[in-house]
Design a protein around this motif. Structure first.
Motif, PDB file in Angstrom:
ATOM      1  N   PHE A  29      -5.533   4.505  14.351  1.00 19.98           N
ATOM      2  CA  PHE A  29      -4.644   4.562  13.189  1.00 19.98           C
ATOM      3  C   PHE A  29      -5.455   4.694  11.904  1.00 19.98           C
ATOM      4  O   PHE A  29      -5.047   5.391  10.970  1.00 19.98           O
ATOM      5  N   GLY A  30      -6.617   4.040  11.834  1.00 18.66           N
ATOM      6  CA  GLY A  30      -7.501   4.197  10.682  1.00 18.66           C
ATOM      7  C   GLY A  30      -8.024   5.618  10.567  1.00 18.66           C
ATOM      8  O   GLY A  30      -8.068   6.192   9.472  1.00 18.66           O
ATOM      9  N   ARG A  31      -8.403   6.203  11.697  1.00 17.22           N
ATOM     10  CA  ARG A  31      -8.876   7.601  11.695  1.00 17.22           C
ATOM     11  C   ARG A  31      -7.764   8.542  11.229  1.00 17.22           C
ATOM     12  O   ARG A  31      -8.007   9.463  10.449  1.00 17.22           O
ATOM     13  N   ALA A  32      -6.554   8.304  11.728  1.00 20.29           N
ATOM     14  CA  ALA A  32      -5.418   9.142  11.341  1.00 20.29           C
ATOM     15  C   ALA A  32      -5.151   9.042   9.841  1.00 20.29           C
ATOM     16  O   ALA A  32      -4.828  10.037   9.190  1.00 20.29           O
ATOM     17  N   ALA A  33      -5.299   7.834   9.277  1.00 22.08           N
ATOM     18  CA  ALA A  33      -5.087   7.644   7.837  1.00 22.08           C
ATOM     19  C   ALA A  33      -6.109   8.446   7.038  1.00 22.08           C
ATOM     20  O   ALA A  33      -5.768   9.048   6.006  1.00 22.08           O
ATOM     21  N   VAL A  34      -7.359   8.465   7.498  1.00 23.96           N
ATOM     22  CA  VAL A  34      -8.395   9.238   6.805  1.00 23.96           C
ATOM     23  C   VAL A  34      -8.058  10.722   6.840  1.00 23.96           C
ATOM     24  O   VAL A  34      -8.143  11.418   5.814  1.00 23.96           O
ATOM     25  N   ASN A  35      -7.690  11.228   7.998  1.00 24.09           N
ATOM     26  CA  ASN A  35      -7.349  12.649   8.104  1.00 24.09           C
ATOM     27  C   ASN A  35      -6.203  12.997   7.168  1.00 24.09           C
ATOM     28  O   ASN A  35      -6.235  14.011   6.464  1.00 24.09           O
ATOM     29  N   TYR A  36      -5.189  12.159   7.146  1.00 24.62           N
ATOM     30  CA  TYR A  36      -4.031  12.380   6.283  1.00 24.62           C
ATOM     31  C   TYR A  36      -4.458  12.344   4.814  1.00 24.62           C
ATOM     32  O   TYR A  36      -4.086  13.209   4.020  1.00 24.62           O
ATOM     33  N   PHE A  37      -5.272  11.336   4.448  1.00 18.33           N
ATOM     34  CA  PHE A  37      -5.718  11.187   3.060  1.00 18.33           C
ATOM     35  C   PHE A  37      -6.566  12.376   2.616  1.00 18.33           C
ATOM     36  O   PHE A  37      -6.343  12.937   1.542  1.00 18.33           O
ATOM     37  N   PHE A  38      -7.529  12.791   3.420  1.00 20.04           N
ATOM     38  CA  PHE A  38      -8.409  13.885   3.015  1.00 20.04           C
ATOM     39  C   PHE A  38      -7.692  15.231   2.980  1.00 20.04           C
ATOM     40  O   PHE A  38      -8.191  16.173   2.374  1.00 20.04           O
ATOM     41  N   ASP A  39      -6.529  15.330   3.589  1.00 22.51           N
ATOM     42  CA  ASP A  39      -5.722  16.540   3.477  1.00 22.51           C
ATOM     43  C   ASP A  39      -4.858  16.536   2.211  1.00 22.51           C
ATOM     44  O   ASP A  39      -4.311  17.566   1.836  1.00 22.51           O
ATOM     45  N   SER A  40      -4.758  15.378   1.542  1.00 19.02           N
ATOM     46  CA  SER A  40      -3.973  15.275   0.303  1.00 19.02           C
ATOM     47  C   SER A  40      -4.820  15.720  -0.888  1.00 19.02           C
ATOM     48  O   SER A  40      -6.047  15.835  -0.799  1.00 19.02           O
ATOM     49  N   GLN A  41      -4.168  15.939  -2.031  1.00 18.32           N
ATOM     50  CA  GLN A  41      -4.891  16.329  -3.245  1.00 18.32           C
ATOM     51  C   GLN A  41      -5.885  15.251  -3.668  1.00 18.32           C
ATOM     52  O   GLN A  41      -7.013  15.557  -4.047  1.00 18.32           O
ATOM     53  N   ALA A  42      -5.469  13.984  -3.611  1.00 16.76           N
ATOM     54  CA  ALA A  42      -6.364  12.885  -3.997  1.00 16.76           C
ATOM     55  C   ALA A  42      -7.582  12.843  -3.074  1.00 16.76           C
ATOM     56  O   ALA A  42      -8.712  12.628  -3.526  1.00 16.76           O
ATOM     57  N   LEU A  48       0.847  -1.184   0.000  1.00 17.50           N
ATOM     58  CA  LEU A  48       0.000   0.000   0.000  1.00 17.50           C
ATOM     59  C   LEU A  48       0.881   1.231   0.000  1.00 17.50           C
ATOM     60  O   LEU A  48       2.090   1.152   0.236  1.00 17.50           O
ATOM     61  N   LEU A  49       0.259   2.364  -0.266  1.00 16.11           N
ATOM     62  CA  LEU A  49       1.016   3.609  -0.393  1.00 16.11           C
ATOM     63  C   LEU A  49       1.685   4.010   0.911  1.00 16.11           C
ATOM     64  O   LEU A  49       1.153   3.801   1.996  1.00 16.11           O
ATOM     65  N   GLY A  50       2.831   4.661   0.768  1.00 14.61           N
ATOM     66  CA  GLY A  50       3.593   5.141   1.906  1.00 14.61           C
ATOM     67  C   GLY A  50       2.845   6.146   2.759  1.00 14.61           C
ATOM     68  O   GLY A  50       3.182   6.342   3.928  1.00 14.61           O
ATOM     69  N   MET A  51       1.808   6.778   2.205  1.00 13.33           N
ATOM     70  CA  MET A  51       1.052   7.760   3.001  1.00 13.33           C
ATOM     71  C   MET A  51       0.438   7.114   4.252  1.00 13.33           C
ATOM     72  O   MET A  51       0.265   7.786   5.265  1.00 13.33           O
ATOM     73  N   PHE A  52       0.164   5.806   4.213  1.00 11.41           N
ATOM     74  CA  PHE A  52      -0.353   5.120   5.394  1.00 11.41           C
ATOM     75  C   PHE A  52       0.718   5.021   6.477  1.00 11.41           C
ATOM     76  O   PHE A  52       0.427   5.078   7.662  1.00 11.41           O
ATOM     77  N   PHE A  53       1.961   4.883   6.053  1.00  7.99           N
ATOM     78  CA  PHE A  53       3.078   4.859   6.991  1.00  7.99           C
ATOM     79  C   PHE A  53       3.284   6.248   7.584  1.00  7.99           C
ATOM     80  O   PHE A  53       3.534   6.392   8.773  1.00  7.99           O
ATOM     81  N   ASP A  54       3.144   7.276   6.716  1.00  7.24           N
ATOM     82  CA  ASP A  54       3.279   8.657   7.192  1.00  7.24           C
ATOM     83  C   ASP A  54       2.215   8.983   8.240  1.00  7.24           C
ATOM     84  O   ASP A  54       2.527   9.538   9.299  1.00  7.24           O
TER      85      ASP A  54
END
Length: 195
Positions: A90-103, A20-26
């Motif tokens: 960790f799932g919640r954190a991934a969503v916050n990180y993802f929704f802050d990205s362009q995608a 999976l994408l590194g953004m999940f690690f970030d």
């Protein structure tokens, strides 16, 4: 619903092709820093990755992410949260990180604030960021649905956190989520959601 034993089964079942994408690690590292502080979070990261660096849009083995998360949860001595709740965070954190990205901003724009549309787009979103698992969304009623997951190595607690946070952040609804686990590793499950 989820446990360290189930997570260990998922780690053993995952192959090098299950990435999976590194953004999940970030996002997980940001969450670990909040939980453990920067020094201990870095210690956990080095135990799992050594000196390897992670790049947000490269792909990495999901087993490494699961090892990082499990070790981080076990090292957190200050939280009164259960293992499930800690993994869901960790799932919640991934969503916050993802929704802050362009995608993520684009997905939020396309799905609008309609919960069914957001949930229906989640299987395609997962497919774009991971190379494992099958997911399907079924509308059950006007304000309910279910996300059916097979081979989902992130597991039921992580996915519960994702669903709750995605619906809150993008659709502005507080969801009631119940997870029905179908196998010992927790890689096959159904997320029942109402809002």
């Amino acid at each position: 619903m989820d446990s360290s034993d189930a997570l260990q089964l998922r780690i053993r079942a995952a192959t090098e092709k299950d990435v999976l994408l590194g953004m999940f690690f970030d996002s997980s590292m940001e969450n670990l820093q909040r939980l453990l502080g920067p020094t201990e979070a870095e210690t956990v990261r080095r135990e799992v990755f050594g000196s390897r660096n992670i790049v947000s849009f490269f792909r990495y083995p999901v087993a490494d992410l699961l090892k990082l998360v499990d070790l981080g949860v076990k090292r957190n001595k200050t939280s009164a949260r259960s293992y499930d709740d800690s993994i869901a965070e960790f799932g919640r954190a991934a969503v916050n990180y993802f929704f802050d990205s362009q995608a993520g901003k684009m997905m939020s724009f396309l799905s609008g604030d309609e919960p069914h549309r957001l949930m229906a787009s989640s299987p395609a979103a997962y497919k774009a960021v991971s190379a494992f698992g099958e997911r399907a969304y079924e509308r059950v009623g006007p304000r309910s649905g279910k996300l059916i997951c097979h081979g989902e190595f992130l597991g039921p607690a992580w996915t519960q956190g994702v669903v709750e946070q995605a619906l809150l952040k993008a659709a502005k609804v507080h969801a009631r989520v119940r997870v029905e686990v179908k196998n010992p590793s927790g890689s096959d499950f159904i997320v029942h959601v109402e809002w």
